[in-house]
Design an enzyme around this catalytic site. Structure first.
Site, PDB file in Angstrom:
ATOM      1  N   HIS A 259     100.804 -13.486  42.884  1.00  0.00           N
ATOM      2  CA  HIS A 259     100.079 -13.282  41.626  1.00  0.00           C
ATOM      3  C   HIS A 259     100.647 -14.154  40.498  1.00  0.00           C
ATOM      4  CE1 HIS A 259      98.230  -9.607  43.245  1.00  0.00           C
ATOM      5  NE2 HIS A 259      99.427  -9.192  43.611  1.00  0.00           N
TER       6      HIS A 259
HETATM    7  C1  BDR Z   1     100.937  -7.846  38.778  1.00  0.00           C
HETATM    8  O1  BDR Z   1     101.618  -6.604  38.787  1.00  0.00           O
HETATM    9  C2  BDR Z   1     102.982  -6.774  39.081  1.00  0.00           C
HETATM   10  O2  BDR Z   1     103.390  -5.903  40.081  1.00  0.00           O
HETATM   11  C3  BDR Z   1     103.156  -8.190  39.525  1.00  0.00           C
HETATM   12  O3  BDR Z   1     104.401  -8.698  39.083  1.00  0.00           O
HETATM   13  C4  BDR Z   1     101.996  -8.913  38.897  1.00  0.00           C
HETATM   14  O4  BDR Z   1     102.324  -9.393  37.610  1.00  0.00           O
HETATM   15  C5  BDR Z   1      99.891  -7.853  39.882  1.00  0.00           C
HETATM   16  O5  BDR Z   1      98.938  -6.839  39.683  1.00  0.00           O
END
Ligand code: BDR
Ligand code: CA
Length: 338
Positions: A259
């Site tokens: 992500h």
């Molecule tokens: C986002 O949520 C967090 O767990 C990760 O770091 C990322 O920024 C994904 O939904």
């Protein structure tokens, strides 16, 4: 990665031709994929991390700041790191150690960092730097948007002071991850996310799950990186082992979704994605849907029909849709292998 202070979009010693850099304020909740995003940025010639702020999210904000310092020390960078908001605007703190491990780095945080956090808060740091460098800085937000929302409240002109804002968060046309409707970052502070989406930033790129779920690495990619032996690659492989284990347990396949690294890559090179522009809001009161991105996806002219209040009258956001996944994964591999 540029390590010295320089004037931003200009030339500096070492460049034979004019070098264009993206000067970043990083807002983050490290977090396994946040840590990988920092490593990604550190490996890019055209990026300068001007300052870092931590925010509650994957782990408490104070722990996140120490993790940011740890990763920055590994990649030999020393921007100031401030601690940000300890809790969301309007709900109790919830963290996600069940994804990122008790220390936020999959059990691989190691000893405390040598450096210490800088004074002041992350929101104040955003405002101070934006005022001092009008139109020059890109704000890359990889966690809940509490600090960014506070910065908007402190400085209502923030939208015109930043060059652009790139946010990882939300799920526009796809399911959520932490709930069926919301991604973790927006779920961890829906009021802040709604405030930022409605703040009027002229250039706001949203790298939501719609884009990041495309940036998933599988067994082959992970195995190839595992062959690489260096301090940085070893650390990345440890993080990815932990993350891969979580995904295996959750989804039954050895893979992980990058992500935050994808958002970092898009902040440096927006051409890695294609976009759809639309005004957005965030559901704040739904029994099941709190934290969900609200958009009007109808192809009709919605003026003639009942409009959702959430996005009405707001500046459109550039939502990343199509992603050049092979190009991104090659860049990511190259960044982690050195
Ligand atoms: C986002 O949520 C967090 O767990 C990760 O770091 C990322 O920024 C994904 O939904
Ligand atoms: Ca994050």
């Amino acid at each position: 990665m540029i390590t010295s202070q320089h004037p931003g979009l200009s030339s500096w010693p070492g460049c034979l031709v004019e070098c264009h850099s993206v000067r970043l304020i990083l807002d983050t909740d490290p977090g396994v994929d946040d840590a990988l995003a920092i490593m990604y940025l550190a490996a890019q010639e055209d990026a300068e991390i001007v300052a870092v702020g931590s925010v509650h999210g994957n782990v408490p904000a104070a722990a996140g700041a120490l993790n940011a310092l740890r990763v920055l020390e590994l990649v030999e960078l020393a921007p100031p790191v401030t601690v940000g908001a300890a809790r969301p605007l309007a709900q109790p703190l919830q963290t996600a150690e069940f994804v990122h491990g008790e220390d936020g780095l999959g059990g691989h945080a190691g000893p405390p960092p040598k450096g210490t956090v800088a004074p002041g808060s992350a929101a104040e740091q955003i405002v101070r730097l934006a005022r001092a460098n009008p139109g020059e800085l890109t704000l890359l937000a990889l966690g809940p948007l509490t600090n960014v929302a506070l910065a908007v409240l402190l400085e209502p002109d923030l939208p015109s002071l930043l060059r652009s804002v790139v946010v990882m968060g939300g799920a526009v046309t796809v399911p959520g991850n932490i709930t069926p409707y919301a991604d973790a970052n927006f779920y961890h502070d829906p009021e802040a996310a709604d405030l930022v989406l409605g703040a009027g930033f002229p250039e706001l790129i949203l790298v939501a799950l719609d884009a990041t779920e495309q940036a998933r690495v599988g067994t082959e990619w992970l195995a190839a990186l595992a062959e690489v032996k260096s301090p940085r690659a070893d650390f990345a492989n440890n993080l990815l082992d932990h993350y891969g284990q979580f995904y295996s347990n959750m989804f039954g396949e050895h893979s992980c979704t990058l992500h935050d690294p994808l958002a970092a890559a898009i902040a440096l090179d927006p051409k890695l994605a294609g976009y759809r522009k639309m005004p957005l809001g965030v559901e704040l009161t739904g029994t099941h849907t709190r934290g969900q991105v609200v958009s009007d996806l109808r192809s009709i002219s919605s003026d003639a029909y009942i409009s959702t209040k959430a996005g009405a009258g707001r500046a459109p956001v550039k939502v990343a849709e199509s992603v050049d996944v092979p190009a991104f994964l090659d860049l990511m591999f190259a960044a982690l292998k050195d």
